[in-house]
Design an enzyme around this catalytic site. Structure first.
Site, short mmCIF file in Angstrom:
data_model
loop_
_atom_site.label_atom_id
_atom_site.label_comp_id
_atom_site.label_asym_id
_atom_site.label_seq_id
_atom_site.Cartn_x
_atom_site.Cartn_y
_atom_site.Cartn_z
N PHE A 62 0.91 -1.32 0.16
CA PHE A 62 -0.07 -0.17 0.02
C PHE A 62 0.89 1.23 -0.03
CE2 PHE A 62 -1.56 -2.63 3.67
CZ PHE A 62 -2.19 -3.71 2.80
N PHE A 63 2.25 1.15 -0.14
CA PHE A 63 2.93 2.29 0.08
C PHE A 63 4.28 2.32 -0.46
CE2 PHE A 63 5.15 -0.42 3.05
CZ PHE A 63 4.31 -1.15 3.74
N TRP A 65 7.98 4.42 -0.42
CA TRP A 65 9.08 5.04 0.37
C TRP A 65 10.38 4.53 -0.13
CZ3 TRP A 65 8.93 3.40 6.17
CH2 TRP A 65 8.82 1.89 6.29
N ASN A 66 11.45 5.64 0.27
CA ASN A 66 12.75 5.58 -0.21
C ASN A 66 13.65 5.68 0.85
OD1 ASN A 66 11.99 5.39 -2.95
ND2 ASN A 66 11.73 7.48 -2.84
N HIS A 73 25.99 18.74 3.14
CA HIS A 73 26.21 20.15 2.14
C HIS A 73 26.07 19.76 0.75
CE1 HIS A 73 28.19 22.30 5.29
NE2 HIS A 73 28.28 21.22 5.73
N HIS A 77 21.34 24.03 0.28
CA HIS A 77 21.86 23.77 1.42
C HIS A 77 22.17 25.08 2.46
CE1 HIS A 77 26.11 23.27 0.00
NE2 HIS A 77 26.30 23.62 1.42
N ASP A 79 24.73 26.01 5.52
CA ASP A 79 26.21 26.22 6.49
C ASP A 79 26.16 26.37 7.89
OD1 ASP A 79 27.32 25.39 3.98
OD2 ASP A 79 28.52 26.93 3.71
N HIS A 83 30.44 24.59 10.88
CA HIS A 83 31.25 24.05 9.53
C HIS A 83 32.57 24.37 9.27
CE1 HIS A 83 31.39 22.85 5.46
NE2 HIS A 83 31.37 23.91 4.81
N HIS A 212 32.89 31.75 4.07
CA HIS A 212 32.99 30.38 5.23
C HIS A 212 33.90 31.30 6.57
CE1 HIS A 212 32.11 27.92 1.52
NE2 HIS A 212 31.79 27.30 2.51
C1 23J Z 1 34.14 22.05 2.84
C2 23J Z 1 35.21 22.68 2.25
C3 23J Z 1 35.51 23.90 1.57
C4 23J Z 1 34.30 24.44 0.80
C5 23J Z 1 32.71 23.71 1.35
C6 23J Z 1 33.04 22.59 2.13
C7 23J Z 1 31.57 24.30 0.92
O1 23J Z 1 31.56 25.02 -0.11
C8 23J Z 1 30.32 23.84 1.34
O2 23J Z 1 29.47 23.17 0.92
O3 23J Z 1 30.18 24.48 2.42
S1 23J Z 1 34.15 25.53 0.10
MN MN Z 2 28.14 24.02 2.60
#
Ligand code: 23J
Ligand code: MN
Length: 263
Positions: A62-63, A65-66, A73, A77, A79, A83, A212
């Protein structure tokens, strides 16, 4: 107007379509471009995998799913401060600890799509941001700032999206002075439409990977691989960018949603 009236009116506007919800995420799947670090770093994020458990068959009548193989990342996405080494000491710098109040905020959209069409290594500077503010208004405390490059038009072709040659990847991003200026305004975070928050050539900047390094130093957030920024006004929209509550997570795929007043 009271806060209660504002939320009631927003609800009515969402229900009537007077406020439109724009999808600022790309599709997450096996074709989603994934960052490949230079060969001196042996480990990389694998491509997204989606494995079927069942789809109305003997394994599940009945279903459907994965289950998935998914990096933190990957695709559109978020950060989190943890990170980067500069953000390592923030107790709330993880996806399961951060202050969700900061994730829903006004968004400033800086359109660099003309410049990046000419020059894939285009860098947005503090001067460029100040000129944008002269035209559109000041960037406020607690707001998102995103760089529009229309890079999402390349996302179905990983080679075009990463745009690498023997000298490395070539994609637009911010200068160190751009990020320092935005942090001085008290932004909550910075987003781009490329594979990461930094330019392709940002490894050679001082500091390396300034988006970053500097954002996470100040407990601020990054957003990457955003889509449909061409559908947002320069000012006046609200961006919701919420990561999964991954335990000790350094980031997470997101469904980025913008609330945009129509007309
Ligand atoms: C890890 C190392 C360097 C970078 C990144 C990740 C990303 O761009 C990320 O997805 O945060 S530049
Ligand atoms: Mn990232």
């Amino acid at each position: 107007m009271s806060a209660s009236d504002v939320v009631t009116n927003l609800g009515a506007m969402l229900a009537s379509g007077g406020v439109e919800v724009v999808d600022c995420s790309g599709v997450l799947g096996p074709e989603t471009p994934i960052l490949q670090l230079p060969p001196d770093f042996a480990k990389n994020t694998p491509k997204v995998e989606i494995h079927k458990i069942s789809e109305y068959d003997n394994d599940g009548p009945f279903f459907a799913w994965n289950w998935m193989v998914l990096g933190e990342h990957s695709g559109t996405h978020f950060d989190a401060p943890h990170h980067w080494i500069t953000g390592k000491d923030y107790e709330d710098g993880y996806t399961d600890k951060l202050d969700v109040q900061r994730l829903v905020a006004p968004v400033n959209v800086i359109d660099c799509s003309e410049q990046t069409q000419e020059d894939p290594d285009f860098l947005l500077t503090a001067k460029g941001v100040k000129e944008w503010e002269d035209a559109h208004g000041e960037i406020g405390k607690g707001e998102w700032v995103v760089m529009r490059t229309d890079w999402d038009q390349r996302v179905d072709d990983e080679d075009k999206f990463l745009n690498a040659d023997e000298t490395g990847p070539h994609s637009p991003g911010p200068t160190p002075d751009c990020i320092e200026y935005l942090l001085s305004k008290g932004i909550v975070g910075w987003g781009t439409q490329c594979i990461g928050t930094d330019a392709g050539q940002a490894g050679g900047m001082e500091p390396p990977y300034p988006a970053h390094n500097l954002l996470h130093r100040d407990n601020c957030f990054g957003l990457a691989s955003l889509a449909n920024l061409d559908k947002l006004p320069a000012k006046g929209a609200i961006l919701i960018a919420a990561p999964l509550k991954i335990k000790h997570g350094t980031g997470s795929p997101i469904r980025a949603l913008a609330l945009v007043p129509k007309g």
